[in-house]
Enzyme design. Structure first.
Site, PDB file in Angstrom:
ATOM      1  N   LYS A   1       0.838  -1.209   0.000  1.00 40.04           N
ATOM      2  CA  LYS A   1       0.000   0.000   0.000  1.00 40.04           C
ATOM      3  C   LYS A   1       0.870   1.255   0.000  1.00 40.04           C
ATOM      4  O   LYS A   1       0.683   2.165  -0.806  1.00 40.04           O
ATOM      5  CB  LYS A   1      -0.925   0.028   1.240  1.00 40.04           C
TER       6      LYS A   1
ATOM      7  N   ARG B   1     -10.093   0.707   7.984  1.00 46.79           N
ATOM      8  CA  ARG B   1      -9.701  -0.633   8.406  1.00 46.79           C
ATOM      9  C   ARG B   1     -10.802  -1.363   9.155  1.00 46.79           C
ATOM     10  O   ARG B   1     -10.585  -2.504   9.575  1.00 46.79           O
ATOM     11  CB  ARG B   1      -8.520  -0.509   9.365  1.00 46.79           C
TER      12      ARG B   1
ATOM     13  N   ARG C   1      11.914  -4.912   5.454  1.00 53.05           N
ATOM     14  CA  ARG C   1      11.664  -3.506   5.091  1.00 53.05           C
ATOM     15  C   ARG C   1      12.514  -2.533   5.914  1.00 53.05           C
ATOM     16  O   ARG C   1      12.700  -2.700   7.105  1.00 53.05           O
ATOM     17  CB  ARG C   1      10.190  -3.191   5.321  1.00 53.05           C
TER      18      ARG C   1
ATOM     19  N   ARG D   1      10.808  -0.234  11.456  1.00 59.42           N
ATOM     20  CA  ARG D   1       9.669   0.000  12.335  1.00 59.42           C
ATOM     21  C   ARG D   1       9.673  -0.975  13.502  1.00 59.42           C
ATOM     22  O   ARG D   1       9.956  -2.153  13.316  1.00 59.42           O
ATOM     23  CB  ARG D   1       8.361  -0.153  11.535  1.00 59.42           C
TER      24      ARG D   1
ATOM     25  N   ARG E   1      -0.953  -8.409  13.336  1.00 63.52           N
ATOM     26  CA  ARG E   1      -1.460  -7.444  12.346  1.00 63.52           C
ATOM     27  C   ARG E   1      -2.260  -8.152  11.257  1.00 63.52           C
ATOM     28  O   ARG E   1      -3.300  -7.669  10.821  1.00 63.52           O
ATOM     29  CB  ARG E   1      -0.290  -6.656  11.743  1.00 63.52           C
TER      30      ARG E   1
HETATM   31  P1  AP5 Z   1       4.853  -1.582   1.939  1.00 61.69           P
HETATM   32  O1  AP5 Z   1       4.484  -0.828   0.720  1.00 61.69           O
HETATM   33  O2  AP5 Z   1       5.592  -0.890   2.994  1.00 61.69           O
HETATM   34  O3  AP5 Z   1       3.556  -2.338   2.510  1.00 61.69           O
HETATM   35  P2  AP5 Z   1       2.256  -1.777   3.219  1.00 61.69           P
HETATM   36  O4  AP5 Z   1       1.079  -2.429   2.564  1.00 61.69           O
HETATM   37  O5  AP5 Z   1       2.272  -0.288   3.287  1.00 61.69           O
HETATM   38  O6  AP5 Z   1       2.438  -2.456   4.635  1.00 61.69           O
HETATM   39  P3  AP5 Z   1       2.380  -1.865   6.101  1.00 61.69           P
HETATM   40  O7  AP5 Z   1       3.157  -2.811   6.937  1.00 61.69           O
HETATM   41  O8  AP5 Z   1       2.755  -0.423   6.127  1.00 61.69           O
HETATM   42  O9  AP5 Z   1       0.858  -2.036   6.395  1.00 61.69           O
HETATM   43  P4  AP5 Z   1       0.199  -2.021   7.744  1.00 61.69           P
HETATM   44  O10 AP5 Z   1      -1.213  -1.936   7.303  1.00 61.69           O
HETATM   45  O11 AP5 Z   1       0.514  -3.162   8.621  1.00 61.69           O
HETATM   46  O12 AP5 Z   1       0.839  -0.751   8.499  1.00 61.69           O
HETATM   47  P5  AP5 Z   1       0.330   0.719   8.751  1.00 61.69           P
HETATM   48  O13 AP5 Z   1       1.486   1.621   8.778  1.00 61.69           O
HETATM   49  O14 AP5 Z   1      -0.817   1.034   7.871  1.00 61.69           O
HETATM   50  O15 AP5 Z   1       5.696  -2.864   1.451  1.00 61.69           O
HETATM   51  C1  AP5 Z   1       6.311  -3.735   2.395  1.00 61.69           C
HETATM   52  C2  AP5 Z   1       7.722  -4.112   1.929  1.00 61.69           C
HETATM   53  O16 AP5 Z   1       7.630  -4.929   0.760  1.00 61.69           O
HETATM   54  C3  AP5 Z   1       8.602  -2.910   1.535  1.00 61.69           C
HETATM   55  O17 AP5 Z   1       9.918  -3.149   1.972  1.00 61.69           O
HETATM   56  C4  AP5 Z   1       8.538  -2.870   0.010  1.00 61.69           C
HETATM   57  O18 AP5 Z   1       9.749  -2.383  -0.543  1.00 61.69           O
HETATM   58  C5  AP5 Z   1       8.302  -4.331  -0.352  1.00 61.69           C
HETATM   59  N1  AP5 Z   1       7.395  -4.458  -1.480  1.00 61.69           N
HETATM   60  C6  AP5 Z   1       6.265  -3.724  -1.723  1.00 61.69           C
HETATM   61  N2  AP5 Z   1       5.666  -4.144  -2.864  1.00 61.69           N
HETATM   62  C7  AP5 Z   1       6.436  -5.175  -3.339  1.00 61.69           C
HETATM   63  C8  AP5 Z   1       6.331  -6.018  -4.487  1.00 61.69           C
HETATM   64  N3  AP5 Z   1       5.327  -5.889  -5.386  1.00 61.69           N
HETATM   65  N4  AP5 Z   1       7.287  -6.976  -4.652  1.00 61.69           N
HETATM   66  C9  AP5 Z   1       8.306  -7.106  -3.743  1.00 61.69           C
HETATM   67  N5  AP5 Z   1       8.462  -6.320  -2.649  1.00 61.69           N
HETATM   68  C10 AP5 Z   1       7.533  -5.366  -2.446  1.00 61.69           C
HETATM   69  O19 AP5 Z   1      -0.255   0.588  10.249  1.00 61.69           O
HETATM   70  C11 AP5 Z   1       0.613   0.351  11.339  1.00 61.69           C
HETATM   71  C12 AP5 Z   1      -0.183   0.290  12.625  1.00 61.69           C
HETATM   72  O20 AP5 Z   1      -0.815   1.570  12.854  1.00 61.69           O
HETATM   73  C13 AP5 Z   1      -1.342  -0.717  12.651  1.00 61.69           C
HETATM   74  O21 AP5 Z   1      -0.907  -2.008  13.028  1.00 61.69           O
HETATM   75  C14 AP5 Z   1      -2.283  -0.069  13.683  1.00 61.69           C
HETATM   76  O22 AP5 Z   1      -1.832  -0.302  14.992  1.00 61.69           O
HETATM   77  C15 AP5 Z   1      -2.142   1.422  13.386  1.00 61.69           C
HETATM   78  N6  AP5 Z   1      -3.097   1.911  12.375  1.00 61.69           N
HETATM   79  C16 AP5 Z   1      -2.797   2.465  11.161  1.00 61.69           C
HETATM   80  N7  AP5 Z   1      -3.912   2.804  10.503  1.00 61.69           N
HETATM   81  C17 AP5 Z   1      -4.952   2.466  11.307  1.00 61.69           C
HETATM   82  C18 AP5 Z   1      -6.370   2.539  11.163  1.00 61.69           C
HETATM   83  N8  AP5 Z   1      -6.941   3.027  10.042  1.00 61.69           N
HETATM   84  N9  AP5 Z   1      -7.140   2.089  12.191  1.00 61.69           N
HETATM   85  C19 AP5 Z   1      -6.592   1.606  13.324  1.00 61.69           C
HETATM   86  N10 AP5 Z   1      -5.252   1.492  13.521  1.00 61.69           N
HETATM   87  C20 AP5 Z   1      -4.432   1.914  12.507  1.00 61.69           C
HETATM   88 MG    MG Z   2       2.467   1.102   4.844  1.00 60.77          MG
END
Ligand code: AP5
Ligand code: MG
Ligand code: ZN
Length: 217
Positions: A13, A88, A127, A161, A172
């Protein structure tokens, strides 16, 4: 145009949102990034969110929807927003409809990044990001062109992270399955869900998303 990128942790994402932002003049709205900034700054929201995030659980709907609402009031979002990691839960999906309609905007598409869960732990544990500009990298899939130097800003400092460990990743994913995946049918009923293969390489995924957005404009 306002779109949601939907997919489990590590689906890509954030990676895709920042590529679309650069290509299309849309703005990435990542609740994860906003919460991490709040934790770093030690704001009241950050103090509430820190332990929840480190455990891999979800922060309250009220907190994240308030963050999105404030952000939507900044003028740069008028050309289009890419929601990354929001909504979410069903309550957040309802809140987003309201936040957009109150501002005379609407949701145009939900892009579902379809991925094989087995690959996600490796994506997440590998990552890292530039400590200075936030550019994203991966130990195996996306090393900087010059080892140890950020492609974008030239910094030699990187960070990982605190929630990117194998154990928290499983929580997660369980949260995603239990609370987030069930919002897809809401959008399917509206006919706005587009599925892309999130296992393709990074550039290919962007190409697929761009083709969908081009068809919609
Ligand atoms: P990356 O693009 O970083 O993946 P992502 O989908 O953004 O994954 P996240 O881990 O950020 O998602 P998340 O939903 O767990 O975390 P968030 O910050 O939203 O890609 C991952 C890796 O793979 C990278 O190294 C990239 O280079 C590689 N990659 C990407 N695409 C690739 C491909 N096609 N091929 C190969 N490699 C690839 O949330 C964190 C925390 O915040 C949550 O756990 C929660 O506690 C809180 N939170 C955030 N939003 C909310 C909400 N709306 N409601 C409640 N709590 C929330
Ligand atoms: Mg992300
Ligand atoms: Zn950098």
């Amino acid at each position: 145009m306002n779109i949601i990128l939907l997919g489990p942790p590590g689906a890509g994402k954030g990676t895709q949102a920042s590529r679309l932002e650069a290509d299309r003049g849309m703005v990435q709205l990542s609740t994860g990034d906003m919460l991490r900034a709040a934790v770093k700054a030690g704001t009241p929201v950050g103090l509430q969110a820190k332990a929840v995030m480190e455990a891999g659980e979800l922060v309250s709907d009220a907190i994240v929807s308030a963050l999105i609402g404030e952000r939507l009031d900044v003028a740069d979002t008028a050309n289009g927003a890419i929601f990354d990691g929001y909504p979410r839960t069903e309550a957040q999906a309802e809140a987003l409809d309201l936040l957009l309609s109150e501002r005379g905007r609407k949701l145009d598409a939900v892009i579902e990044l379809a991925v094989n869960e087995d690959a996600l732990v490796e994506r997440i544990t590998g990552r890292f990001t530039c400590a200075k500009c936030g550019a994203g990298y991966h130990d195996t899939f996306k090393q900087p062109a010059v080892e140890g130097v950020c492609d974008v800003c030239g910094s030699d400092e990187f960070k990982r992270r605190p929630d990117d460990n194998a154990e928290t990743v499983r929580t997660r994913m369980a949260e995603y399955r239990a609370k987030t995946a069930p919002i897809l049918p809401i959008y399917e009923a509206r006919g706005i869900v587009h599925r892309v293969d999130g296992m393709a390489d990074i550039a290919q995924v962007t190409t697929e998303i761009e083709a969908i957005l081009d068809r919609l404009t």
